[in-house]
Design an enzyme around this catalytic site. Structure first.
Site, PDB file in Angstrom:
ATOM      1  N   TRP A   1     -21.212 -71.455  -5.725  1.00 18.98           N
ATOM      2  CA  TRP A   1     -21.577 -70.246  -6.464  1.00 18.98           C
ATOM      3  C   TRP A   1     -22.518 -69.499  -5.529  1.00 18.98           C
ATOM      4  CZ3 TRP A   1     -25.953 -67.813  -8.437  1.00 18.98           C
ATOM      5  CH2 TRP A   1     -25.709 -66.820  -9.385  1.00 18.98           C
TER       6      TRP A   1
ATOM      7  N   HIS B   1     -30.887 -47.394 -35.390  1.00 15.31           N
ATOM      8  CA  HIS B   1     -31.848 -46.906 -34.398  1.00 15.31           C
ATOM      9  C   HIS B   1     -31.212 -46.775 -33.016  1.00 15.31           C
ATOM     10  CE1 HIS B   1     -34.983 -47.207 -37.358  1.00 15.31           C
ATOM     11  NE2 HIS B   1     -34.654 -48.471 -37.578  1.00 15.31           N
TER      12      HIS B   1
ATOM     13  N   ASN C   1     -26.755 -77.678  -2.494  1.00 10.89           N
ATOM     14  CA  ASN C   1     -26.861 -76.964  -3.758  1.00 10.89           C
ATOM     15  C   ASN C   1     -28.331 -76.626  -3.939  1.00 10.89           C
ATOM     16  OD1 ASN C   1     -26.959 -78.144  -7.192  1.00 10.89           O
ATOM     17  ND2 ASN C   1     -26.838 -76.085  -6.459  1.00 10.89           N
ATOM     18  N   GLY C   2     -28.623 -75.326  -4.054  1.00 12.09           N
ATOM     19  CA  GLY C   2     -30.019 -74.907  -4.227  1.00 12.09           C
ATOM     20  C   GLY C   2     -30.299 -73.679  -3.394  1.00 12.09           C
TER      21      GLY C   2
ATOM     22  N   LYS D   1     -21.812 -72.587 -14.860  1.00 14.14           N
ATOM     23  CA  LYS D   1     -22.304 -73.242 -16.065  1.00 14.14           C
ATOM     24  C   LYS D   1     -23.739 -73.713 -15.917  1.00 14.14           C
ATOM     25  CE  LYS D   1     -21.002 -76.104 -19.761  1.00 14.14           C
ATOM     26  NZ  LYS D   1     -21.121 -74.926 -20.624  1.00 14.14           N
TER      27      LYS D   1
ATOM     28  N   ARG E   1     -19.513 -75.468 -11.976  1.00 12.28           N
ATOM     29  CA  ARG E   1     -20.797 -75.116 -11.358  1.00 12.28           C
ATOM     30  C   ARG E   1     -20.685 -73.953 -10.382  1.00 12.28           C
ATOM     31  NH1 ARG E   1     -24.458 -79.226 -12.054  1.00 12.28           N
ATOM     32  NH2 ARG E   1     -25.693 -78.443 -10.328  1.00 12.28           N
TER      33      ARG E   1
ATOM     34  N   GLU F   1     -24.796 -64.370 -30.051  1.00 10.04           N
ATOM     35  CA  GLU F   1     -23.969 -65.391 -29.420  1.00 10.04           C
ATOM     36  C   GLU F   1     -22.499 -64.952 -29.390  1.00 10.04           C
ATOM     37  OE1 GLU F   1     -24.469 -67.776 -27.566  1.00 10.04           O
ATOM     38  OE2 GLU F   1     -22.748 -69.090 -27.732  1.00 10.04           O
TER      39      GLU F   1
ATOM     40  N   LYS G   1     -20.365 -64.493 -25.956  1.00  9.95           N
ATOM     41  CA  LYS G   1     -19.094 -65.199 -25.695  1.00  9.95           C
ATOM     42  C   LYS G   1     -18.029 -64.208 -25.258  1.00  9.95           C
ATOM     43  CE  LYS G   1     -20.139 -68.346 -25.355  1.00  9.95           C
ATOM     44  NZ  LYS G   1     -21.414 -68.915 -25.502  1.00  9.95           N
TER      45      LYS G   1
ATOM     46  N   GLU H   1     -18.729 -62.799 -21.697  1.00 12.57           N
ATOM     47  CA  GLU H   1     -18.599 -63.838 -20.667  1.00 12.57           C
ATOM     48  C   GLU H   1     -17.148 -64.082 -20.264  1.00 12.57           C
ATOM     49  OE1 GLU H   1     -21.972 -67.273 -21.018  1.00 12.57           O
ATOM     50  OE2 GLU H   1     -20.595 -67.136 -22.691  1.00 12.57           O
TER      51      GLU H   1
ATOM     52  N   CYS I   1     -23.467 -74.537  -7.695  1.00 10.86           N
ATOM     53  CA  CYS I   1     -22.720 -75.218  -6.661  1.00 10.86           C
ATOM     54  C   CYS I   1     -22.549 -76.676  -7.073  1.00 10.86           C
ATOM     55  CB  CYS I   1     -23.371 -75.201  -5.281  1.00 10.86           C
ATOM     56  SG  CYS I   1     -23.659 -73.544  -4.650  1.00 10.86           S
TER      57      CYS I   1
HETATM   58  C1  G6P Z   1     -25.489 -70.331 -17.859  1.00 11.23           C
HETATM   59  C2  G6P Z   1     -24.268 -70.700 -18.670  1.00 11.23           C
HETATM   60  C3  G6P Z   1     -24.532 -70.477 -20.153  1.00 11.23           C
HETATM   61  C4  G6P Z   1     -25.776 -71.246 -20.581  1.00 11.23           C
HETATM   62  C5  G6P Z   1     -26.986 -70.906 -19.719  1.00 11.23           C
HETATM   63  C6  G6P Z   1     -28.137 -71.848 -19.979  1.00 11.23           C
HETATM   64  O1  G6P Z   1     -25.692 -68.974 -17.928  1.00 11.23           O
HETATM   65  O2  G6P Z   1     -23.157 -69.940 -18.253  1.00 11.23           O
HETATM   66  O3  G6P Z   1     -23.423 -70.920 -20.907  1.00 11.23           O
HETATM   67  O4  G6P Z   1     -26.054 -70.953 -21.920  1.00 11.23           O
HETATM   68  O5  G6P Z   1     -26.647 -71.032 -18.342  1.00 11.23           O
HETATM   69  O6  G6P Z   1     -27.760 -73.136 -19.572  1.00 11.23           O
HETATM   70  P1  G6P Z   1     -28.380 -74.467 -20.110  1.00 11.23           P
HETATM   71  O7  G6P Z   1     -27.630 -75.544 -19.400  1.00 11.23           O
HETATM   72  O8  G6P Z   1     -29.835 -74.448 -19.756  1.00 11.23           O
HETATM   73  O9  G6P Z   1     -28.181 -74.494 -21.584  1.00 11.23           O
END
Ligand code: G6P
Length: 617
Positions: free
Chosen positions: A73, A513, A99-100, A612, A27, A490, A494, A497, A2
């Protein structure tokens, strides 16, 4: 998660808040809302993105110099108009943005319902504002005092701002666990202005003088004055910082999406992460935050790395780096698992906490747990002044600049750069690498920005062609070995996501496996098969996929002959030391997921259901 924004001053609050919310949409973007003193306390809110709220309000006269805004969010209650913030108190004279998560909201809600409160939403935040109102009415105290008393009973995390109908010149804010920055604007005659937000991006356009509110602090802005007290009513002196962030760094600068801009910024951001820290000519490698504690960290019996998402992947690369060069045993943990499994942490252990935002709730909690067990915490974060650096004993910033796209790109390469520097420093201190290798690694590090640039210049077209071929696939497999295994993870992350295609990352040898059962003529398999110590092995893995008619896309080293004959598509990248290869091999995978997502019409910068900065557990 949020995002929250608030303003009080001499400008029109509404456009400023809307713009700020757009900057904070990374956010969360399930709903958006604002509260203004516009002929009484009025709340306007709506499911969906900030632009939808804006559109719905375009014909309304919204004026006033004070207000709040929120982009959500969803945690408690589905994303809809009613659960959107801000929320009113029962008498509709108070509005809150939050937020929280209020963990004891259910018990408080029952108490309040018994006292006649009626709730419109399913949110914990509405409970909090009713609770504050209830205390104020029953104790006949000031709003500030009611907030203080209420927060004493709150279990959980919050950054809140409250606007009251009867106080046209007052905002009350507080934080615990969730971030809140106060921007101190320029005075205009006797009037001054203040901006409150989850991070500095909505503020930087107006001022770079900020105060980061600390946990358990309550800020009151009344009649153009800011005062801060702790939750026990003891005044504290605000520490005003001057931010170096530029407005251009948080705008798209001609790119279609932030993600694309951030992918293309990597030659610069990786350079920035090494600037002033590496100099091969002088044989110099320094991380300021590590220098003072080098003896201690280099003697650590064990390093535990904690992080989430992409940061966890950077941690996996670091495991290889620390073990290979510094010969220190390393464990990499998902912060969310680590915090709840009573891990063995001994005094002397070093915990490296990796986070782009510096606000991820699980990573913060993992830090607190490790600290309580006597570990030394070293934070590797991107956002200056965020919670994780403040909770760490020492650390190094990654200097990638603001990352806005929800899918992390430049933060990853900056994290790996800093962790590589850390590994080499530790190795040098411990005498576990030769002087020759030390110098060679410095030269290799300095060459990385250029090599990233070459990949961007040379492979973007090819990647688009590959994306076009596979954009309708339902599944992808990403395989790599050694340093390229975390890159496979990674790459897969990506893709899922932002394009919503199911993708798995696997160590190439583990394929036999399990995942091999999935391979048929419809399965694209991305191999990260650069020339390194496991090259021959990965060539065999490619054969195994070909034998089952899987469609092979391979990221290979320039000049590669063998794999070029076996794979349907190859993407060539420059030669580099294998330990630094993730910094280069990840680039085409970022471009591939971006291109596929765009071709599928997905919302690249704000993928569904994600946020994010995950400030809830
Ligand atoms: C969320 C974001 C990711 C990020 C992760 C950890 O899931 O969408 O992109 O890698 O949080 O976030 P941080 O800010 O701790 O790297």
């Amino acid at each position: 998660m949020c995002g929250i924004v608030a303003y009080t001053g001499y400008r029109e609050a509404y456009p400023l808040i809307i713009k700020g919310l757009k900057r904070l949409e990374y956010r969360g973007y399930d709903s958006a809302g604002i509260a203004l003193l516009n002929g009484g306390l009025r709340i306007y809110k709506k499911k969906g993105k900030v632009s939808e709220l804006e559109e719905s309000l375009k014909n309304l006269p919204l004026s006033g110099n004070i207000g709040l805004g929120h982009t959500r969010w969803a945690t408690h209650g589905e994303p809809n108009d009613v659960n959107a913030h801000p929320h009113y108190s029962s008498d509709r004279k108070l509005a809150i943005i939050h937020n929280g998560i209020i963990e004891n909201y259910d018990a408080l809600k029952k108490e309040l319902v018994n006292r006649g409160h009626v709730f419109l939403s399913e949110t914990d935040s509405e409970v909090l504002i009713h609770f504050i109102e209830d205390i104020q009415v029953n104790s006949q105290c000031s709003l500030e005092e009611a907030v203080r008393l209420a927060l004493h009973r709150i279990v959980g995390a919050y950054a809140i701002v409250i606007l009251a109908q009867d106080a046209s010149n007052q905002l009350i804010a507080a934080r615990k666990g969730s971030p809140l920055v106060i921007g101190i604007g320029k005075a205009n005659g006797p009037a001054s202005e203040y901006f409150l937000a989850s991070d500095a991006t909505p503020i930087i356009e107006y001022t770079n003088e900020v105060v980061y509110l600390k946990d358990h602090e309550i800020a009151v802005i009344r009649d153009h004055q800011l005062s801060i007290k702790n939750i026990d009513d003891v005044p504290t002196t605000p520490y005003v910082q001057t931010l170096a962030m530029e407005l251009e760094s948080i705008e798209k600068g001609g790119y279609e999406h932030f993600m694309l801009k951030e992918i293309f910024e990597q030659p610069r951001s990786v350079y920035d992460s090494m600037r002033g820290r590496v100099n091969s000519k002088q044989g110099y490698l320094l991380l300021g935050g590590l220098r003072e504690h080098l003896g201690r960290v280099a003697k650590a019996p064990r390093i535990i790395i904690v992080g989430c998402g992409t940061s966890w992947h950077a941690g996996l690369v670091a495991e290889y780096l620390f073990e290979e060069f510094a010969r220190i045993p390393v464990e990499v943990e998902y912060a969310s698992e680590f915090r709840y499994r009573n891990p063995v942490v001994n005094e002397g252990d070093v915990v490296v906490a990796i986070s782009q935002s510096g606000e991820t709730a699980d990573t913060l909690a993992a830090i607190e747990l490790a600290k309580a067990k006597g570990a030394f915490i070293f934070g590797v974060c991107n956002v200056v002044g965020s919670s994780i650096p403040r909770a760490s004993h020492a650390g190094a910033y990654t200097h990638a600049g603001p990352e806005i796209g929800v899918a992390s790109t430049k933060a990853f390469t900056a994290q790996v750069s800093v962790l590589a520097m850390m590994a080499i420093i530790l190795a040098n201190e411990r005498g576990t690498i030769s002087k020759g290798l030390f110098y060679q690694l410095l030269v290799e590090l300095e060459a990385i920005p250029d090599k990233i640039d070459q990949v961007l210049q040379r492979s973007t077209r090819k990647v688009q062609h590959i994306a076009n071929t596979f954009k309708d696939a339902s599944n992808f497999l990403y395989l790599g070995r050694g340093y390229n295994f975390p890159v496979a993870l990674e790459g897969a992350l990506k893709l899922k996501e932002i394009s919503y295609i199911h993708a798995e990352g696997y160590p190439a040898a583990e394929m036999k496996h399990g995942p091999i059962a999935l391979i048929d003529e419809a399965m694209p398999v991305v191999f990260i098969a650069t020339r390194d110590s496991s090259y021959e092995k990965i060539v065999s893995n490619i054969q195994e996929v070909r034998a089952r008619k899987g469609r092979v896309i391979a990221v290979v080293t320039e000049g590669e002959q063998l794999i070029s004959q076996m794979a349907e598509f190859v993407i060539e990248i420059p030669v580099a030391h294998e330990a630094l290869m993730p910094l280069i091999s990840v680039i085409p995978l970022q471009l591939l997921s971006y291109s596929i997502a765009v071709m599928r019409g997905c919302h690249v910068d704000q993928p569904r259901n994600l946020a994010k900065s995950v400030t809830v557990e």
